[in-house]
Design a protein around this motif. Structure first.
Motif, PDB file in Angstrom:
ATOM      1  N   SER A 135      53.544  -4.147  11.114  1.00 19.88           N
ATOM      2  CA  SER A 135      54.074  -3.424   9.947  1.00 19.88           C
ATOM      3  C   SER A 135      54.114  -1.923  10.200  1.00 19.88           C
ATOM      4  N   SER A 136      53.099  -1.404  10.879  1.00 20.06           N
ATOM      5  CA  SER A 136      53.081   0.030  11.176  1.00 20.06           C
ATOM      6  C   SER A 136      54.180   0.408  12.160  1.00 20.06           C
ATOM      7  N   ILE A 137      54.412  -0.441  13.135  1.00 19.82           N
ATOM      8  CA  ILE A 137      55.491  -0.157  14.096  1.00 19.82           C
ATOM      9  C   ILE A 137      56.846  -0.193  13.408  1.00 19.82           C
ATOM     10  N   VAL A 138      57.059  -1.149  12.529  1.00 16.38           N
ATOM     11  CA  VAL A 138      58.308  -1.202  11.770  1.00 16.38           C
ATOM     12  C   VAL A 138      58.430   0.022  10.861  1.00 16.38           C
ATOM     13  N   SER A 139      57.317   0.433  10.264  1.00 13.30           N
ATOM     14  CA  SER A 139      57.337   1.642   9.432  1.00 13.30           C
ATOM     15  C   SER A 139      57.672   2.872  10.264  1.00 13.30           C
ATOM     16  N   TYR A 140      57.186   2.922  11.491  1.00 14.89           N
ATOM     17  CA  TYR A 140      57.519   4.028  12.389  1.00 14.89           C
ATOM     18  C   TYR A 140      59.015   4.054  12.677  1.00 14.89           C
ATOM     19  N   MET A 141      59.585   2.880  12.892  1.00  9.42           N
ATOM     20  CA  MET A 141      61.011   2.801  13.244  1.00  9.42           C
ATOM     21  C   MET A 141      61.921   3.134  12.064  1.00  9.42           C
ATOM     22  N   PHE A 142      61.531   2.739  10.850  1.00  3.72           N
ATOM     23  CA  PHE A 142      62.444   2.871   9.721  1.00  3.72           C
ATOM     24  C   PHE A 142      62.020   3.886   8.655  1.00  3.72           C
ATOM     25  N   PHE A 143      60.729   4.238   8.575  1.00  9.19           N
ATOM     26  CA  PHE A 143      60.250   5.056   7.468  1.00  9.19           C
ATOM     27  C   PHE A 143      59.505   6.313   7.902  1.00  9.19           C
ATOM     28  N   ASP A 144      59.697   6.784   9.096  1.00 12.86           N
ATOM     29  CA  ASP A 144      59.096   8.017   9.592  1.00 12.86           C
ATOM     30  C   ASP A 144      57.572   8.010   9.561  1.00 12.86           C
ATOM     31  N   PHE A 145      56.969   6.865   9.862  1.00 11.74           N
ATOM     32  CA  PHE A 145      55.520   6.769   9.976  1.00 11.74           C
ATOM     33  C   PHE A 145      55.090   7.463  11.258  1.00 11.74           C
ATOM     34  N   GLU A 146      54.054   8.289  11.186  1.00 12.43           N
ATOM     35  CA  GLU A 146      53.595   9.049  12.347  1.00 12.43           C
ATOM     36  C   GLU A 146      52.504   8.273  13.083  1.00 12.43           C
ATOM     37  N   LEU A 147      52.744   7.956  14.345  1.00 12.27           N
ATOM     38  CA  LEU A 147      51.743   7.285  15.164  1.00 12.27           C
ATOM     39  C   LEU A 147      50.789   8.330  15.734  1.00 12.27           C
ATOM     40  N   THR A 148      49.496   8.051  15.659  1.00 11.26           N
ATOM     41  CA  THR A 148      48.489   8.973  16.173  1.00 11.26           C
ATOM     42  C   THR A 148      47.742   8.315  17.329  1.00 11.26           C
ATOM     43  N   MET A 149      46.935   9.101  18.018  1.00 15.30           N
ATOM     44  CA  MET A 149      46.131   8.561  19.108  1.00 15.30           C
ATOM     45  C   MET A 149      45.121   7.536  18.586  1.00 15.30           C
ATOM     46  N   LEU A 150      44.549   7.791  17.412  1.00 15.78           N
ATOM     47  CA  LEU A 150      43.595   6.863  16.827  1.00 15.78           C
ATOM     48  C   LEU A 150      44.269   5.532  16.490  1.00 15.78           C
ATOM     49  N   PHE A 151      45.492   5.599  15.971  1.00 16.36           N
ATOM     50  CA  PHE A 151      46.242   4.379  15.702  1.00 16.36           C
ATOM     51  C   PHE A 151      46.523   3.627  17.001  1.00 16.36           C
ATOM     52  N   GLY A 152      46.870   4.341  18.057  1.00 16.66           N
ATOM     53  CA  GLY A 152      47.111   3.710  19.352  1.00 16.66           C
ATOM     54  C   GLY A 152      45.858   3.037  19.883  1.00 16.66           C
ATOM     55  N   LEU A 153      44.704   3.686  19.731  1.00 18.72           N
ATOM     56  CA  LEU A 153      43.447   3.095  20.157  1.00 18.72           C
ATOM     57  C   LEU A 153      43.148   1.832  19.355  1.00 18.72           C
ATOM     58  N   GLY A 154      43.346   1.904  18.055  1.00 19.61           N
ATOM     59  CA  GLY A 154      43.126   0.730  17.209  1.00 19.61           C
ATOM     60  C   GLY A 154      44.057  -0.411  17.568  1.00 19.61           C
ATOM     61  N   THR A 155      45.308  -0.077  17.866  1.00 15.75           N
ATOM     62  CA  THR A 155      46.271  -1.101  18.279  1.00 15.75           C
ATOM     63  C   THR A 155      45.827  -1.767  19.573  1.00 15.75           C
ATOM     64  N   MET A 156      45.376  -0.975  20.530  1.00 18.61           N
ATOM     65  CA  MET A 156      44.909  -1.551  21.797  1.00 18.61           C
ATOM     66  C   MET A 156      43.686  -2.441  21.574  1.00 18.61           C
ATOM     67  N   LEU A 157      42.770  -2.030  20.689  1.00 15.83           N
ATOM     68  CA  LEU A 157      41.607  -2.856  20.401  1.00 15.83           C
ATOM     69  C   LEU A 157      41.990  -4.179  19.747  1.00 15.83           C
ATOM     70  N   VAL A 158      42.939  -4.133  18.807  1.00 13.35           N
ATOM     71  CA  VAL A 158      43.385  -5.359  18.140  1.00 13.35           C
ATOM     72  C   VAL A 158      44.030  -6.305  19.138  1.00 13.35           C
ATOM     73  N   ILE A 159      44.945  -5.795  19.942  1.00 15.04           N
ATOM     74  CA  ILE A 159      45.649  -6.645  20.905  1.00 15.04           C
ATOM     75  C   ILE A 159      44.675  -7.162  21.964  1.00 15.04           C
ATOM     76  N   GLY A 160      43.791  -6.304  22.454  1.00 14.24           N
ATOM     77  CA  GLY A 160      42.816  -6.735  23.460  1.00 14.24           C
ATOM     78  C   GLY A 160      41.854  -7.781  22.931  1.00 14.24           C
TER      79      GLY A 160
END
Length: 180
Positions: A126-151
């Motif tokens: 949902s956050s990635i889709v929000s980034y693509m369509f609604f100008d959601f700002e991705l941060t380093m903390l979000f990237g770390l959280g994403t890597m933890l979830v996927i890992g």
């Protein structure tokens, strides 16, 4: 006076650290216990998923209606219950209802941990889709959280959901036959 200030500053930081560590326990422990109990109820009952969903939703519906009428009772009496609802509101309600049914099916046929992973991955998507369509700002903390979830999802899928070892099974019954 400087010493008193330093003592107060130290005390304030110690209390802050303790609250930071302890307060999430008051949120996560009841949530975890509720998830485990929900899984136990779904897997232990012989009733269907629909019956169990109605049973589990009854309390939340009662609480929601009481709070709704307490906070907006006069507007509901004056304009009706569905006043101000538009197509988007009905779509959101339908999606929430469908999501609740999906959660019940996942917990019935999988487990509570898998439901947590599915929820985490849906937040990432949902956050990635929000980034693509609604100008959601991705941060380093979000990237770390994403890597933890996927890992963690990958580790659980490959190693975490192992079957119990053979040594944990209950012993076989032994029949003794007397010979004459």
């Amino acid at each position: 006076q400087v010493e008193e200030f330093l003592v107060l500053l130290l005390l304030h930081s110690v209390v802050g650290v303790c609250l930071t560590l302890l307060l999430p326990l008051f949120v996560y422990l009841p949530t975890g216990f509720a998830g485990v109990y929900f899984e136990k109820v779904l897997k232990g009952e012989t009733a269907g998923i629909w019956v169990l969903n109605v049973q589990l939703a009854t309390f939340s519906v009662i609480i929601a209606f009481l709070s709704l009428f307490y906070s907006h009772g006069s507007e509901i009496a004056e304009n009706g219950f569905f006043y101000g609802f538009n197509t988007e509101a009905f779509i959101a309600i339908a999606l929430q209802a469908f999501g609740g049914l999906i959660v019940a099916v996942v917990v019935k046929y999988a487990d509570n941990i898998l439901k947590g992973f599915a929820t985490s991955i849906s937040i990432v998507i949902s956050s990635i889709v929000s980034y693509m369509f609604f100008d959601f700002e991705l941060t380093m903390l979000f990237g770390l959280g994403t890597m933890l979830v996927i890992g963690s999802t990958y580790i659980y899928g490959t190693n975490g959901a192992s079957q119990p070892s053979k040594t944990l099974r209950s012993p076989q019954s032994i029949t003794v036959v007397a010979r004459k």
